[in-house]
Design a protein around this motif. Structure first.
Motif, short mmCIF file in Angstrom:
data_model
loop_
_atom_site.label_atom_id
_atom_site.label_comp_id
_atom_site.label_asym_id
_atom_site.label_seq_id
_atom_site.Cartn_x
_atom_site.Cartn_y
_atom_site.Cartn_z
N HIS A 41 -26.57 -2.17 1.22
CA HIS A 41 -25.59 -1.09 1.06
C HIS A 41 -25.22 -0.59 2.45
O HIS A 41 -26.08 -0.16 3.20
N LEU A 164 -19.55 -6.11 -3.94
CA LEU A 164 -18.61 -5.19 -4.57
C LEU A 164 -18.24 -4.16 -3.52
O LEU A 164 -19.12 -3.57 -2.88
N ILE A 165 -16.93 -3.97 -3.33
CA ILE A 165 -16.50 -3.08 -2.25
C ILE A 165 -15.46 -2.08 -2.75
O ILE A 165 -14.71 -2.35 -3.69
N ARG A 166 -15.44 -0.91 -2.09
CA ARG A 166 -14.48 0.14 -2.46
C ARG A 166 -14.18 0.97 -1.22
O ARG A 166 -15.08 1.24 -0.42
N GLU A 180 -17.00 0.87 1.56
CA GLU A 180 -18.38 0.83 1.08
C GLU A 180 -18.68 -0.56 0.51
O GLU A 180 -17.89 -1.09 -0.27
N ASN A 182 -21.59 -2.98 -1.52
CA ASN A 182 -22.85 -3.26 -2.22
C ASN A 182 -22.93 -4.77 -2.33
O ASN A 182 -22.09 -5.37 -2.99
#
Ligand SMILES: *[C@@H]1O[C@H](CO)[C@@H](O)[C@H](O)[C@H]1NC(C)=O
Ligand SMILES: *[C@@H]1O[C@H](CO)[C@@H](O)[C@H](O)[C@H]1NC(C)=O
Ligand SMILES: *[C@@H]1O[C@H](CO)[C@@H](O)[C@H](O)[C@H]1NC(C)=O
Ligand SMILES: *[C@@H]1O[C@H](CO)[C@@H](O)[C@H](O)[C@H]1NC(C)=O
Length: 188
Positions: A41, A164-166, A180, A182
């Motif tokens: 993370h 997984l990104i945001r 961000e 993960n």
């Protein structure tokens, strides 16, 4: 004998004609799967502005899309990056690694997609010297995106995985973003 053969051939052709999907899936029993999983993370700082931008344009088409306003004006632009990876979303947060490589604006439509060719390396703690590689589309307009991780080095040798990104922060004018991540990595 000949008739039997013809019948089989006809059946075979028929099955192939009916079954015109471009894929088939089935369940298999894999052997020798990676037996370790690591979760990561962190925040990726994609900074295009300021005195020391970490993302820079290295090539772009010499034509604009004036004739077709529906097309992305960014299409074909190639960026080189050496983006810091930090523990938290603050600019003062500890740097744990860096993402180096290229991404290209690869969609002709208005919906900007970046195709990424990037190696994410870590410089702190036990993961110092290890990295994973992304080769994936990144449809930036979607709130949460999934990137394919296609391999790795060091601890992440033979990695297979996804991220997984945001966007935690995004300035659409400048392109500056704090993203961000993960990442779930399966490795040996
Ligand atoms: C793009 O490159 C072509 C070929 O070199 C040249 O003829 C054309 O004038 C260039 N267009 C622009 C907008 O610079
Ligand atoms: C990471 O590894 C490099 C090369 O082996 C070494 O020079 C550096 O001190 C290490 N950094 C940390 C934080 O362990
Ligand atoms: C990453 O995982 C954390 C903890 O499960 C969650 O709060 C966060 O929303 C996730 N972010 C993304 C982009 O998946
Ligand atoms: C985005 O950057 C522009 C140019 O620096 C600035 O004027 C604008 O306020 C910024 N927007 C956000 C949301 O930070």
């Amino acid at each position: 004998m000949k008739n039997k053969f013809t019948l089989i051939l006809v059946l075979f052709l028929y099955i192939n004609l009916v079954n015109c999907d471009y894929y088939q899936s089935k369940t298999i029993v894999p052997h020798d799967l990676p037996n370790k999983v690591t979760h990561l993370h962190f925040y990726y700082f994609d900074i295009h502005t300021g005195n020391n931008p970490s993302a820079v344009i290295v090539a772009r088409p010499n034509q604009t899309n004036e004739k077709n306003p529906k097309k992305s004006s960014l299409y074909g632009t190639v960026f080189a990056i050496d983006n810091p990876l930090r523990e938290g979303p603050e600019e003062t947060s500890n740097v744990v690694g860096n993402a180096q490589g290229l991404y290209v604006s690869s969609s002709q439509s208005e919906d900007v997609t970046l195709t990424m060719y990037v190696d994410y390396a870590f410089t702190s703690g036990e993961l110092n010297g290890s990295s994973f590689s992304v080769l994936s589309r990144n449809p930036v307009r979607e709130p949460t995106r999934e990137l394919a991780v296609v391999g790795g080095r060091g601890k992440f040798r033979m990695a297979t995985s996804f991220a997984l990104i945001r966007a935690h922060f995004l300035n659409v004018t400048t392109g500056d973003g704090i993203i961000e991540y993960n990442v779930t990595i399966f490795h040996y």
